[in-house]
Scaffold this motif. Structure first.
Motif, PDB file in Angstrom:
ATOM      1  N   LEU A  90       0.844  -1.061  -0.034  1.00  0.00           N
ATOM      2  CA  LEU A  90      -0.046   0.079   0.008  1.00  0.00           C
ATOM      3  C   LEU A  90       0.850   1.328   0.190  1.00  0.00           C
ATOM      4  O   LEU A  90       0.170   2.261  -0.230  1.00  0.00           O
ATOM      5  CB  LEU A  90      -1.177   0.176   1.176  1.00  0.00           C
ATOM      6  CG  LEU A  90      -1.927  -0.854   1.107  1.00  0.00           C
ATOM      7  CD1 LEU A  90      -2.720  -1.094   2.565  1.00  0.00           C
ATOM      8  CD2 LEU A  90      -3.059  -0.926   0.184  1.00  0.00           C
ATOM      9  N   VAL A 150      -7.996   3.755   5.262  1.00  0.00           N
ATOM     10  CA  VAL A 150      -8.006   2.784   3.750  1.00  0.00           C
ATOM     11  C   VAL A 150      -9.443   2.623   3.422  1.00  0.00           C
ATOM     12  O   VAL A 150      -9.975   2.029   4.226  1.00  0.00           O
ATOM     13  CB  VAL A 150      -6.964   1.974   3.947  1.00  0.00           C
ATOM     14  CG1 VAL A 150      -7.137   1.115   2.724  1.00  0.00           C
ATOM     15  CG2 VAL A 150      -5.585   2.255   4.185  1.00  0.00           C
ATOM     16  N   TYR A 182     -10.776   0.002   0.372  1.00  0.00           N
ATOM     17  CA  TYR A 182     -10.982  -0.853  -0.666  1.00  0.00           C
ATOM     18  C   TYR A 182     -12.046  -0.632  -1.517  1.00  0.00           C
ATOM     19  O   TYR A 182     -13.250  -0.936  -1.038  1.00  0.00           O
ATOM     20  CB  TYR A 182     -10.552  -2.195  -0.178  1.00  0.00           C
ATOM     21  CG  TYR A 182      -9.079  -2.092   0.498  1.00  0.00           C
ATOM     22  CD1 TYR A 182      -7.952  -2.284  -0.474  1.00  0.00           C
ATOM     23  CD2 TYR A 182      -9.014  -2.263   1.701  1.00  0.00           C
ATOM     24  CE1 TYR A 182      -6.817  -2.358   0.239  1.00  0.00           C
ATOM     25  CE2 TYR A 182      -7.652  -2.421   2.486  1.00  0.00           C
ATOM     26  CZ  TYR A 182      -6.653  -2.513   1.798  1.00  0.00           C
ATOM     27  OH  TYR A 182      -5.381  -2.693   2.479  1.00  0.00           O
ATOM     28  N   LEU A 186      -6.540   6.876   1.887  1.00  0.00           N
ATOM     29  CA  LEU A 186      -6.076   6.215   0.784  1.00  0.00           C
ATOM     30  C   LEU A 186      -7.344   5.301   0.309  1.00  0.00           C
ATOM     31  O   LEU A 186      -7.817   4.733   1.068  1.00  0.00           O
ATOM     32  CB  LEU A 186      -5.066   5.223   1.336  1.00  0.00           C
ATOM     33  CG  LEU A 186      -4.319   4.540   0.089  1.00  0.00           C
ATOM     34  CD1 LEU A 186      -3.162   5.422  -0.938  1.00  0.00           C
ATOM     35  CD2 LEU A 186      -3.617   3.291   0.655  1.00  0.00           C
ATOM     36  N   LYS A 241      -8.291   2.713  -2.693  1.00  0.00           N
ATOM     37  CA  LYS A 241      -7.680   1.705  -3.634  1.00  0.00           C
ATOM     38  C   LYS A 241      -8.543   1.017  -4.352  1.00  0.00           C
ATOM     39  O   LYS A 241      -9.310   0.208  -3.744  1.00  0.00           O
ATOM     40  CB  LYS A 241      -6.794   0.600  -2.738  1.00  0.00           C
ATOM     41  CG  LYS A 241      -5.908  -0.229  -3.677  1.00  0.00           C
ATOM     42  CD  LYS A 241      -4.846  -0.778  -3.052  1.00  0.00           C
ATOM     43  CE  LYS A 241      -3.981  -2.036  -3.798  1.00  0.00           C
ATOM     44  NZ  LYS A 241      -3.742  -1.699  -5.010  1.00  0.00           N
ATOM     45  N   THR A 242      -8.563   0.816  -5.820  1.00  0.00           N
ATOM     46  CA  THR A 242      -9.365  -0.052  -6.572  1.00  0.00           C
ATOM     47  C   THR A 242      -8.199  -1.159  -6.970  1.00  0.00           C
ATOM     48  O   THR A 242      -7.035  -0.936  -6.663  1.00  0.00           O
ATOM     49  CB  THR A 242     -10.164   0.734  -7.726  1.00  0.00           C
ATOM     50  OG1 THR A 242      -9.115   1.110  -8.542  1.00  0.00           O
ATOM     51  CG2 THR A 242     -10.733   1.977  -7.215  1.00  0.00           C
ATOM     52  N   GLN A 288      -4.819   3.728  -7.178  1.00  0.00           N
ATOM     53  CA  GLN A 288      -4.558   4.103  -5.606  1.00  0.00           C
ATOM     54  C   GLN A 288      -4.538   5.488  -5.731  1.00  0.00           C
ATOM     55  O   GLN A 288      -3.572   6.119  -6.395  1.00  0.00           O
ATOM     56  CB  GLN A 288      -3.422   3.158  -5.102  1.00  0.00           C
ATOM     57  CG  GLN A 288      -3.222   3.718  -3.553  1.00  0.00           C
ATOM     58  CD  GLN A 288      -2.125   2.777  -3.192  1.00  0.00           C
ATOM     59  OE1 GLN A 288      -2.136   1.359  -3.200  1.00  0.00           O
ATOM     60  NE2 GLN A 288      -1.060   3.219  -2.504  1.00  0.00           N
ATOM     61  N   LYS A 289      -5.363   6.110  -4.824  1.00  0.00           N
ATOM     62  CA  LYS A 289      -5.376   7.488  -4.647  1.00  0.00           C
ATOM     63  C   LYS A 289      -5.421   8.092  -3.205  1.00  0.00           C
ATOM     64  O   LYS A 289      -6.009   7.467  -2.256  1.00  0.00           O
ATOM     65  CB  LYS A 289      -6.491   8.432  -5.341  1.00  0.00           C
ATOM     66  CG  LYS A 289      -6.360   8.470  -6.651  1.00  0.00           C
ATOM     67  CD  LYS A 289      -7.549   9.536  -7.267  1.00  0.00           C
ATOM     68  CE  LYS A 289      -7.376  10.053  -8.630  1.00  0.00           C
ATOM     69  NZ  LYS A 289      -8.234  10.987  -8.864  1.00  0.00           N
ATOM     70  N   SER A 290      -4.456   8.981  -2.880  1.00  0.00           N
ATOM     71  CA  SER A 290      -4.213   9.386  -1.550  1.00  0.00           C
ATOM     72  C   SER A 290      -4.661  11.062  -1.367  1.00  0.00           C
ATOM     73  O   SER A 290      -4.545  11.765  -2.371  1.00  0.00           O
ATOM     74  CB  SER A 290      -2.763   9.298  -1.286  1.00  0.00           C
ATOM     75  OG  SER A 290      -2.567   9.757   0.114  1.00  0.00           O
TER      76      SER A 290
END
Length: 169
Positions: free
Chosen positions: A30, A72, A74, A107, A109-110, A114-116
């Motif tokens: 990650l 996070v 997902y 964060l 995530k696909t 991943q974008k923050s």
């Protein structure tokens, strides 16, 4: 006696080394340097609540880092991060803040990306970012019509597309 103590110390050292290697390899995936401090284990996991803003939410995981806590989220799809994902993650972060977690970053995530996102330090400023969506969600909960913004890429994967009057697909 000393021999047994050395064996116990050696076994403990090996366990610590194995644990750190496992933890680091998961964290590296990650890109988060920190410790996993909370995880959503499904339906029986109680959501967080922020009493000041009356919002519920639960991220998929929380990590403690030097800069604060990273929430996070997902998404199992193989596609982009949508604005609705960001709103959901921000709401969950605000809810976690209400329970004492100093969430400073989100964060998402696909399978593909991943974008923050760095969060405002003020809870009020964070709420202001999600307030229109919170208002719409509350309106919908009480049976009022709310604006819809169908998009072909979202409608294709929506579980309600068969019942929706606004479906773009």
């Amino acid at each position: 006696m000393i021999h047994e103590l050395l064996i116990v110390v050696a076994v403990a050292a090996v366990l610590v080394i194995l644990w750190r290697q496992h933890r680091v390899s998961f964290v590296d995936e990650l890109g988060i340097e920190g410790d996993l401090i909370w995880i959503d284990e499904g339906r029986h996991t109680k959501p967080f609540f922020n009493g000041a803003f009356k919002v519920f939410g639960k991220p998929d995981a929380l990590y403690r880092t030097r800069a604060g806590v990273v929430a996070v989220e997902y998404k199992s799809r193989n596609g982009p991060v949508f604005d609705s994902d960001v709103t959901q993650a921000f709401c969950a972060a605000l809810a976690a803040r209400g329970e004492g977690y100093r969430v400073t970053q989100v964060l998402i995530k696909t399978s593909a990306v991943q974008k923050s996102f760095k969060l405002p330090t003020s809870d009020k400023a964070l709420f202001d970012r999600i307030q229109p969506a919170v208002f719409n969600a509350r309106q919908a909960k009480f049976g009022y019509a709310v604006p819809s913004r169908p998009e072909i890429k979202k409608c294709r994967s929506c579980g309600f597309r068969g019942n929706c009057d606004h479906s773009a697909a």
